[in-house]
Scaffold this motif. Structure first.
Motif, PDB file in Angstrom:
ATOM      1  N   THR A 157      27.929 -12.904  -1.436  1.00 40.75           N
ATOM      2  CA  THR A 157      28.575 -11.379  -0.859  1.00 40.75           C
ATOM      3  C   THR A 157      29.571 -11.728  -0.221  1.00 40.75           C
ATOM      4  O   THR A 157      29.594 -12.895   0.437  1.00 40.75           O
ATOM      5  CB  THR A 157      26.883 -11.368  -0.061  1.00 40.75           C
ATOM      6  OG1 THR A 157      26.266 -10.893  -0.675  1.00 40.75           O
ATOM      7  CG2 THR A 157      27.573  -9.997   0.990  1.00 40.75           C
ATOM      8  N   ALA A 172      36.871  -3.114  -3.607  1.00 41.97           N
ATOM      9  CA  ALA A 172      36.230  -3.404  -2.431  1.00 41.97           C
ATOM     10  C   ALA A 172      34.961  -2.344  -3.677  1.00 41.97           C
ATOM     11  O   ALA A 172      35.077  -1.359  -4.302  1.00 41.97           O
ATOM     12  CB  ALA A 172      36.011  -2.997  -1.727  1.00 41.97           C
ATOM     13  N   ASP A 173      33.548  -2.855  -3.450  1.00 40.31           N
ATOM     14  CA  ASP A 173      32.328  -1.687  -3.752  1.00 40.31           C
ATOM     15  C   ASP A 173      32.406  -1.036  -2.092  1.00 40.31           C
ATOM     16  O   ASP A 173      31.860   0.106  -2.420  1.00 40.31           O
ATOM     17  CB  ASP A 173      31.374  -2.767  -3.980  1.00 40.31           C
ATOM     18  CG  ASP A 173      31.112  -3.658  -5.029  1.00 40.31           C
ATOM     19  OD1 ASP A 173      31.672  -3.270  -6.151  1.00 40.31           O
ATOM     20  OD2 ASP A 173      30.551  -4.522  -4.753  1.00 40.31           O
ATOM     21  N   ARG A 174      32.782  -1.636  -1.082  1.00 37.45           N
ATOM     22  CA  ARG A 174      32.442  -1.007  -0.050  1.00 37.45           C
ATOM     23  C   ARG A 174      33.260  -1.053   0.963  1.00 37.45           C
ATOM     24  O   ARG A 174      33.927  -1.757   1.263  1.00 37.45           O
ATOM     25  CB  ARG A 174      30.927  -1.206   1.058  1.00 37.45           C
ATOM     26  CG  ARG A 174      29.867  -0.361  -0.246  1.00 37.45           C
ATOM     27  CD  ARG A 174      28.223   0.321   0.772  1.00 37.45           C
ATOM     28  NE  ARG A 174      28.492  -0.753   1.642  1.00 37.45           N
ATOM     29  CZ  ARG A 174      27.474  -0.496   2.758  1.00 37.45           C
ATOM     30  NH1 ARG A 174      27.748   0.831   2.844  1.00 37.45           N
ATOM     31  NH2 ARG A 174      27.156  -1.487   3.822  1.00 37.45           N
ATOM     32  N   VAL A 175      34.001   0.184   1.568  1.00 41.25           N
ATOM     33  CA  VAL A 175      34.883  -0.695   2.222  1.00 41.25           C
ATOM     34  C   VAL A 175      34.671   0.625   4.008  1.00 41.25           C
ATOM     35  O   VAL A 175      34.505   0.984   4.362  1.00 41.25           O
ATOM     36  CB  VAL A 175      36.377   0.535   1.450  1.00 41.25           C
ATOM     37  CG1 VAL A 175      37.507   0.893   2.428  1.00 41.25           C
ATOM     38  CG2 VAL A 175      36.410   0.136   0.208  1.00 41.25           C
ATOM     39  N   ALA A 176      35.306  -1.155   4.433  1.00 35.85           N
ATOM     40  CA  ALA A 176      34.663  -0.471   6.198  1.00 35.85           C
ATOM     41  C   ALA A 176      36.142  -0.095   7.179  1.00 35.85           C
ATOM     42  O   ALA A 176      37.571  -1.046   6.524  1.00 35.85           O
ATOM     43  CB  ALA A 176      33.994  -1.657   7.067  1.00 35.85           C
ATOM     44  N   GLN A 185      35.181   4.507   8.922  1.00 37.15           N
ATOM     45  CA  GLN A 185      34.184   4.498   8.532  1.00 37.15           C
ATOM     46  C   GLN A 185      33.653   4.111   6.967  1.00 37.15           C
ATOM     47  O   GLN A 185      34.091   2.957   7.287  1.00 37.15           O
ATOM     48  CB  GLN A 185      34.575   5.996   7.780  1.00 37.15           C
ATOM     49  CG  GLN A 185      34.250   6.769   6.479  1.00 37.15           C
ATOM     50  CD  GLN A 185      34.749   7.898   5.065  1.00 37.15           C
ATOM     51  OE1 GLN A 185      35.911   8.040   6.244  1.00 37.15           O
ATOM     52  NE2 GLN A 185      34.551   8.606   4.702  1.00 37.15           N
ATOM     53  N   VAL A 186      32.546   3.799   6.778  1.00 32.71           N
ATOM     54  CA  VAL A 186      31.793   3.310   5.831  1.00 32.71           C
ATOM     55  C   VAL A 186      31.388   3.488   4.607  1.00 32.71           C
ATOM     56  O   VAL A 186      30.753   4.409   4.800  1.00 32.71           O
ATOM     57  CB  VAL A 186      30.489   2.045   6.517  1.00 32.71           C
ATOM     58  CG1 VAL A 186      30.373   0.465   5.296  1.00 32.71           C
ATOM     59  CG2 VAL A 186      31.194   1.142   7.444  1.00 32.71           C
ATOM     60  N   GLY A 187      32.024   3.485   3.481  1.00 35.62           N
ATOM     61  CA  GLY A 187      31.672   4.204   2.124  1.00 35.62           C
ATOM     62  C   GLY A 187      32.488   3.151   0.402  1.00 35.62           C
ATOM     63  O   GLY A 187      32.608   2.683   1.057  1.00 35.62           O
ATOM     64  N   THR A 188      31.996   3.880  -0.420  1.00 41.49           N
ATOM     65  CA  THR A 188      32.298   3.300  -1.802  1.00 41.49           C
ATOM     66  C   THR A 188      34.069   3.947  -1.220  1.00 41.49           C
ATOM     67  O   THR A 188      33.986   4.532  -0.636  1.00 41.49           O
ATOM     68  CB  THR A 188      32.152   4.151  -2.655  1.00 41.49           C
ATOM     69  OG1 THR A 188      32.374   5.298  -2.319  1.00 41.49           O
ATOM     70  CG2 THR A 188      30.653   3.761  -2.525  1.00 41.49           C
ATOM     71  N   GLU A 191      34.014   7.724  -1.769  1.00 42.16           N
ATOM     72  CA  GLU A 191      33.974   8.463  -0.743  1.00 42.16           C
ATOM     73  C   GLU A 191      34.695   8.643   0.607  1.00 42.16           C
ATOM     74  O   GLU A 191      35.188   9.536   0.893  1.00 42.16           O
ATOM     75  CB  GLU A 191      32.526   7.802  -0.333  1.00 42.16           C
ATOM     76  CG  GLU A 191      31.480   8.514  -0.403  1.00 42.16           C
ATOM     77  CD  GLU A 191      30.016   7.554  -0.807  1.00 42.16           C
ATOM     78  OE1 GLU A 191      29.015   7.390  -1.218  1.00 42.16           O
ATOM     79  OE2 GLU A 191      30.564   6.170   0.725  1.00 42.16           O
TER      80      GLU A 191
END
Lengths: 314, 305
Positions: A157, A172-176, A185-188, A191
């Motif tokens: 991770t 990233a798989d998910r960006v904050a 915002q947090v999301g792919t 997104e």
């Protein structure tokens, strides 16, 4: 984690690592509450922007450090440490450089040593603080791809801090996205790019022009003139800002879409690029000129908005 | 004089060439006579105030032959002075080593109220006259001092004895190590230690394996300077020692006594030994500087391929 400098990315990362302590809130690793664990107990792999390699140790000794400082009963035998170091040197593609000192390496090589050193302790989470920030553009790009590969292979991770939008979206798989110490915002990557939750996220991810408009009767008015722009569903009436993204605009004739004036037309290797001054703002937006279009400086044109992005102003 | 009279165009071209010539050298360079004069002043000053006295020390020491020179060290008082000086340095330098590392660690790595005050305090022995430093300890530990009666009751002798000399020497020399380390440790910051901690090292392990190697050259350098001053200190030690021959006389004090007794050759003989120790320290320092400078250069140059 993505955000401008001063947004709190590094502080948050250091709180996760246990190098700094939060005034409130908790840190969880999976289901385990790690808030009160010391940095040693958290077993994180931390990679610093300026590498923080131990100058007096060779590459191999740097990588072995985390294993060698373990208490005697937890420490792997010397042969196992040696084997692990060789594996890691191989993984980060620094073969034959194990006996060198950090001063004898380039920036990109140093950062790979730093990553190998962090991976040596089998961290529960890998934390990278703008690891490529001090490197030049080409090395950054290579290392980006390479880091992605390592991540896929080792499966740790990983939290990666950067102020570079491209880097964040690509890796990233998910960006904050952080701003002023707040999580915006947090999301792919898709997104956050397609559906930005706030004007900040929208304007931070890429170049935008902002125009003050008013929404009335499901129409968008710019300085009293109705624009040829579809109002997204769910938009209430009142004063708004419309955000324009270059890649969501196409050039059309004057009188349609959002008016603009050509400020300059320049040749590039990929075609021609026009700088358009958007009406009622001093913002310049760069657009690719379609092949064969006859455009000159001071020409009045229209910008067709493929997707209107409206946020209440204020 | 010459049949070739340069035209104005040629003249200006020559001027330009001359101007370019001077530019090519360096914008900061001066006319040759300025360079000559400044160099001469510097050399004359060095010769007069540094080299001449140093040469005199050795010349005077050997003036009446090697036999007389060596006999100056055969004297028990001289031998005791040498031993005492080395003993004092051997106690004071390690004490200041520990203090210096602790103080610079605290100053460079932590934030606390009164930090800049502490930094100023560390410089105090540099700014206070050594005589005053000596007097302070006489006032504290002397027979009429604050702790005088307490010490007398417990039969502890500090002033006019070894402890007093050590205390005065420690006081005078304590800035050396800290002064060397503070700027370096501040510049290096905490990142290396943080890296060590994040890799599971305890605070003490991180200190031994990361902090100490990072500061080793500066530390040695500070210790050498500290040692040089500890062996050479005169003022503060003179006040607290009491000049008891063969008991509390260090080398500098012994030299003064010999000199006052017109035993010039012996005075210079001991002085030459002291000067030799100082030169040795200086040589070691230069060697370290060369090594240390190299280590510093090796640290730079990040980036690139």
């Amino acid at each position: 984690m993505l955000g401008p400098s001063g947004s709190g990315k590094t502080t948050l990362l250091r709180i996760i690592a246990g190098l700094e302590f939060a005034t409130e809130g908790s840190v969880f690793f999976g289901a385990e509450d790690a808030t009160h664990l010391s940095v040693q107990q958290r077993r994180v792999g931390f990679v610093f922007q300026h590498y923080a390699l131990f100058k007096h140790l060779t590459v191999a000794d740097n990588i072995a450090y985390g294993l060698k400082v373990r208490p005697r009963r937890e420490r792997p035998p010397a042969a196992a440490i040696k084997r692990r170091v060789e594996e890691l040197i191989d993984l980060v593609q620094l073969n034959d450089l194990g006996r060198r000192y950090p001063a004898q390496l380039s920036g990109g090589q140093r950062q790979r040593v730093a990553l190998a050193r962090a991976l040596a302790v089998e961290p529960r989470v890998l934390l990278l603080d703008e690891p490529f920030g001090a490197l030049d553009a080409k090395v950054r790009k290579d290392l980006r791809r390479w880091l992605r590969e390592i991540h896929d292979r080792t499966g740790h991770t990983t939290i990666f801090v950067t102020h570079d939008q491209d880097e964040a979206l690509e890796l990233a798989d998910r960006v904050a996205i952080l701003s002023n110490g707040r999580l915006e915002q947090v999301g792919t990557p898709d997104e956050v790019y397609e559906n930005p939750a706030s004007p900040f996220v929208l304007s931070f991810l890429g170049d935008t022009a902002r125009l003050p408009v008013e929404v009335r009767d499901d129409k968008v008015f710019l300085a009293g003139e109705a624009l040829d722009v579809a109002v997204p569903p769910g938009t209430g009436p009142g004063k708004h800002d419309i955000y324009l993204r270059p890649n969501e605009l196409t050039l059309t004739e004057a009188g349609t879409g959002v008016p603009g004036i050509i400020a300059s037309v320049r040749r590039t290797v990929n075609g021609r690029r026009a700088e358009v001054r958007v009406a009622f703002s001093d913002k310049l937006i760069e657009l690719d000129v379609p092949p064969g279009a006859d455009l000159n400086v001071s020409d009045r044109i229209g910008l067709k908005v493929q997707q209107a992005r409206l946020f209440p102003s204020g | 004089m010459s049949e070739h009279v340069p035209s104005t165009a040629q003249a200006s071209q020559a001027e330009r060439a001359a101007a370019q010539e001077t530019l090519r050298h360096s914008v900061t360079t001066e006319a040759p006579w300025v360079r000559g004069v400044t160099l001469a002043i510097a050399l004359a000053f060095l010769g007069l105030f540094l080299i001449l006295p140093l040469v005199t020390v050795f010349l005077e020491a050997f003036k009446r032959g090697v036999g007389v020179y060596l006999s100056a060290f055969a004297e028990p008082d001289a031998q005791h002075a040498i031993k005492l000086t080395l003993l004092v340095a051997a106690i004071a330098v390690p004490l200041n080593l520990v203090f210096g590392v602790a103080a610079s660690w605290a100053i460079a790595k932590f934030r606390f109220p009164g930090k800049s005050f502490l930094v100023t305090l560390i410089d105090l022995p540099f700014s206070v006259s050594p005589v005053v430093s000596g007097l302070v300890f006489v006032l504290l530990f002397g027979a009429q001092g604050y702790f005088g009666s307490f010490l007398k009751e417990h039969n502890i002798q500090i002033i006019f004895a070894l402890p007093g000399i050590v205390i005065a020497t420690v006081f005078v020399t304590f800035p050396f190590v800290a002064r060397e380390l503070i700027p370096l440790m501040q510049e290096q910051g905490n990142t290396d230690e943080e890296a060590a901690l994040s890799l599971g090292a305890s605070g003490f392990t991180a200190f031994l394996t990361v902090t100490l190697p990072n500061i080793r050259w500066a530390l040695l350098y500070g210790v050498l300077l500290c040692n040089a001053r500890a062996m050479g200190e005169f003022g503060a030690v003179a006040v607290v020692s009491g000049h008891i021959r063969g008991v509390t006389n260090t080398m500098p004090l012994h030299i003064e006594i010999l000199y006052n007794e017109y035993n010039i050759t012996a005075a210079f003989a001991v002085a030459s030994l002291l000067a030799f120790l100082a030169l040795l320290t200086l040589a070691a320092k230069s060697f370290l500087e060369w090594r240390f400078g190299h280590a510093l250069a090796g640290r730079g140059g990040h980036g690139g391929h």
